[in-house]
Scaffold this active site. Structure first.
Site, PDB file in Angstrom:
ATOM      1  N   SER A 142       0.827  -1.212   0.000  1.00  0.00           N
ATOM      2  CA  SER A 142       0.000   0.000   0.000  1.00  0.00           C
ATOM      3  C   SER A 142       0.858   1.258   0.000  1.00  0.00           C
ATOM      4  O   SER A 142       1.983   1.269   0.501  1.00  0.00           O
ATOM      5  CB  SER A 142      -0.907   0.009   1.239  1.00  0.00           C
ATOM      6  N   CYS A 143       0.284   2.321  -0.585  1.00  0.00           N
ATOM      7  CA  CYS A 143       0.913   3.638  -0.524  1.00  0.00           C
ATOM      8  C   CYS A 143      -0.204   4.676  -0.436  1.00  0.00           C
ATOM      9  O   CYS A 143      -1.318   4.340  -0.027  1.00  0.00           O
ATOM     10  CB  CYS A 143       1.816   3.878  -1.744  1.00  0.00           C
ATOM     11  N   GLY A 144       0.064   5.907  -0.809  1.00  0.00           N
ATOM     12  CA  GLY A 144      -0.959   6.929  -0.699  1.00  0.00           C
ATOM     13  C   GLY A 144      -1.994   6.890  -1.801  1.00  0.00           C
ATOM     14  O   GLY A 144      -3.188   6.967  -1.545  1.00  0.00           O
ATOM     15  N   GLY A 146      -1.638   4.642  -4.758  1.00  0.00           N
ATOM     16  CA  GLY A 146      -1.655   3.393  -5.525  1.00  0.00           C
ATOM     17  C   GLY A 146      -0.651   3.315  -6.645  1.00  0.00           C
ATOM     18  O   GLY A 146      -0.550   2.276  -7.310  1.00  0.00           O
ATOM     19  N   PHE A 171      -4.245   4.565   0.124  1.00  0.00           N
ATOM     20  CA  PHE A 171      -4.996   5.056   1.286  1.00  0.00           C
ATOM     21  C   PHE A 171      -5.872   6.260   0.940  1.00  0.00           C
ATOM     22  O   PHE A 171      -6.858   6.531   1.627  1.00  0.00           O
ATOM     23  CB  PHE A 171      -4.038   5.422   2.416  1.00  0.00           C
TER      24      PHE A 171
END
Length: 214
Positions: A142-144, A146, A171
């Site tokens: 996961s990251c901010g 995608g 996220f």
């Protein structure tokens, strides 16, 4: 994985019989093309997981959540118990060329977003391997937003991880309640926002709250 070989030394059958197999090539440059994260998702080799499904997938299927955001985003908001290995780290080089790049970056990106001038973490895969040594483990990356996690998925798949998931949209696409336990001072979906845009966001949130009250 596609491999391209060029300019192999032209050994003849006579030379092979006389000298045996070649021990070197005069010139043998080759390129190894890693499979992109997008291709891995499309092929089904990596599972796409929507934020609203993530908590259930982690609970019932035992996926570990790997947060690959830089430290300054993670410290604002993070999922409790998630692993953390940043894919990008702040570039600490202060050579003249890099300082010029940093100045341009600040003027066009940093001032608005609050993002630092970064570089790929050269130890990314090694650090993940130390945390998750079993490459059959289920890991939800996961990251901010995608995008960075697609790069991370590609790197980890290339390193031999076989059960990877990708958080669709990152996220930023999550809403309150998607993840039960959040630590930090901000909402998870706003943690990537910084710089001048952060203050615009706060004004927008305030206006929305006033609108609801009226």
């Amino acid at each position: 994985m596609a491999i391209q070989l060029k300019h192999l030394h032209p050994y003849t059958l006579h030379q092979l019989k006389a000298n045996g197999p070649p021990t070197h090539f005069r010139s043998s440059p080759f390129r190894v093309h890693a499979i992109s994260g997008k291709e891995l998702i499309q092929s089904g080799k990596v599972r796409a997981v929507d934020p609203k499904e993530a908590a259930m997938v982690m609970k019932t299927e035992k996926y570990m959540l790997l947060d690959i955001r830089p430290e300054w985003e993670r410290e604002k908001a993070r999922v409790s118990g998630s692993l953390h290995v940043p894919l990008f780290v702040q570039d600490m080089d202060n050579s003249i060329v890099t300082l010029l790049k940093k100045w341009v970056h600040f003027g066009y990106i940093g001032l608005w977003t609050g993002q630092y001038f970064t570089m790929i973490n050269p130890q990314f895969v090694d650090e993940v391997e130390r945390m998750v040594s079993d490459k059959n483990s289920k890991v939800l990356v996961s990251c901010g937003e995608g995008l960075r996690s697609l790069m991370a998925v590609s790197k980890l798949h290339g390193a031999g991880y076989k059960n990877l998931g990708w958080l669709v949209g990152g996220f930023n696409r999550s809403v309150d309640g998607d993840f039960a336990d959040i630590e930090g001072t901000e909402k998870l979906q706003y943690a990537t926002i910084g710089g001048a845009s952060y203050y615009f966001l706060q004004i927008l949130i305030l206006l929305q709250a006033v609108g609801k009250d009226n």
